[in-house]
Write a protein that holds these residues in place. Structure first.
Motif, PDB file in Angstrom:
ATOM      1  N   VAL A  10       0.766  -1.204  -0.110  1.00  8.69           N
ATOM      2  CA  VAL A  10       0.086  -0.003  -0.126  1.00  8.69           C
ATOM      3  C   VAL A  10       1.145   1.060   0.151  1.00  8.69           C
ATOM      4  N   VAL A  11       0.532   2.115  -0.908  1.00 15.59           N
ATOM      5  CA  VAL A  11       1.403   3.489  -0.958  1.00 15.59           C
ATOM      6  C   VAL A  11       0.446   4.597  -0.633  1.00 15.59           C
ATOM      7  N   VAL A  35       4.256   2.098   2.316  1.00 12.83           N
ATOM      8  CA  VAL A  35       5.539   2.954   1.861  1.00 12.83           C
ATOM      9  C   VAL A  35       4.836   4.262   1.697  1.00 12.83           C
ATOM     10  N   ALA A  36       5.437   5.287   2.461  1.00 17.30           N
ATOM     11  CA  ALA A  36       4.861   6.731   2.089  1.00 17.30           C
ATOM     12  C   ALA A  36       5.761   7.640   1.709  1.00 17.30           C
ATOM     13  N   PHE A  37       5.057   8.713   0.663  1.00 22.36           N
ATOM     14  CA  PHE A  37       5.977   9.584   0.078  1.00 22.36           C
ATOM     15  C   PHE A  37       5.331  10.801   0.481  1.00 22.36           C
ATOM     16  N   CYS A  54      -2.364  -0.767  -4.000  1.00 27.59           N
ATOM     17  CA  CYS A  54      -3.351   0.157  -3.429  1.00 27.59           C
ATOM     18  C   CYS A  54      -2.710   1.568  -3.331  1.00 27.59           C
ATOM     19  N   LEU A  55      -3.290   2.620  -3.994  1.00 29.58           N
ATOM     20  CA  LEU A  55      -2.697   3.960  -3.535  1.00 29.58           C
ATOM     21  C   LEU A  55      -3.714   4.765  -2.687  1.00 29.58           C
ATOM     22  N   ILE A  56      -3.093   5.407  -1.661  1.00 25.50           N
ATOM     23  CA  ILE A  56      -3.893   6.436  -0.879  1.00 25.50           C
ATOM     24  C   ILE A  56      -3.103   7.768  -1.173  1.00 25.50           C
ATOM     25  N   ILE A  80      -3.855   0.723 -10.510  1.00 22.79           N
ATOM     26  CA  ILE A  80      -3.496   0.575  -9.030  1.00 22.79           C
ATOM     27  C   ILE A  80      -4.724   1.308  -8.385  1.00 22.79           C
ATOM     28  N   PRO A  81      -5.478   0.429  -7.578  1.00 14.42           N
ATOM     29  CA  PRO A  81      -6.661   0.996  -7.138  1.00 14.42           C
ATOM     30  C   PRO A  81      -6.510   2.334  -6.259  1.00 14.42           C
ATOM     31  N   SER A  82      -7.178   2.993  -6.354  1.00 13.95           N
ATOM     32  CA  SER A  82      -6.812   4.434  -5.519  1.00 13.95           C
ATOM     33  C   SER A  82      -7.895   4.669  -4.631  1.00 13.95           C
TER      34      SER A  82
END
Length: 131
Positions: A10-11, A35-37, A54-56, A80-82
Motif C-alpha cells: 500500500v502506497v 511505503v509513504a511519500f 493500492c494507493l492512498i 492501481i486501485p486508488s
C-alpha cells in the motif's frame, strides 16, 4: 488463502507529515506493508510505482495534485486501485476523482475503520464505489 492486505504493498502519498506518519502507523499496526511519500513526484520516480497494489493520496498536494496523479496513472497499462482523502468538500474534485478511477473518496478526518475496509476491498479487487 493468503490475506492480500498483509502481502500487498500500500502506497500513501501525503504532503502533511503528521498525517502521512499517522496513515503509515495505522496501516503497519494492522499488518499491512506500506511505503509513504511526501509528493506525487517522489512516488512516480520510485520503484514502488511498479509494485503498488493500492494507493492512498490526498487530493491537494504540493506539486502534482492527487487528481493529476490519478490521471497520470490512468495512462499506464497497470491499474492501481486508488483511495483519495481530502480536507475540502469539493463536488467538482469528487466528480473528477471518480472519473479518474478513484475507488473511494474520504473527507478528513478519515475513520480508521472505514479506511482499512476500503483498502482491504481494493486489495481484494472488490467493487469500486465512492463515499
Amino acid at each position: 488463502m493468503v490475506d492480500a492486505s498483509k502481502t500487498s504493498l500500500v502506497v500513501c502519498v501525503e504532503d502533511d507529515e503528521p498525517v502521512r506518519d499517522a496513515l503509515r502507523g495505522l496501516l503497519r499496526a494492522n499488518g499491512m506493508r506500506v511505503v509513504a511519500f511526501a509528493s506525487a513526484e517522489e512516488f512516480l520516480a520510485s520503484t514502488e510505482l511498479q509494485t503498488a497494489a493500492c494507493l492512498i493520496t490526498d487530493i491537494r498536494l504540493g506539486g502534482i495534485s492527487g487528481l493529476d496523479l490519478l490521471d497520470k496513472l490512468s495512462g499506464m497499462t497497470r491499474r492501481i486501485p486508488s483511495i483519495l482523502i481530502t480536507a475540502h468538500s469539493d463536488v467538482a474534485a469528487g466528480d473528477r476523482a471518480r472519473n479518474s478511477g478513484a475507488s473511494r473518496i474520504f473527507l478528513k478526518p478519515v475513520s480508521p475503520t472505514d479506511l482499512l475496509e476500503a483498502i482491504r476491498t481494493a486489495l481484494a479487487g472488490g467493487p469500486a464505489h465512492t463515499a
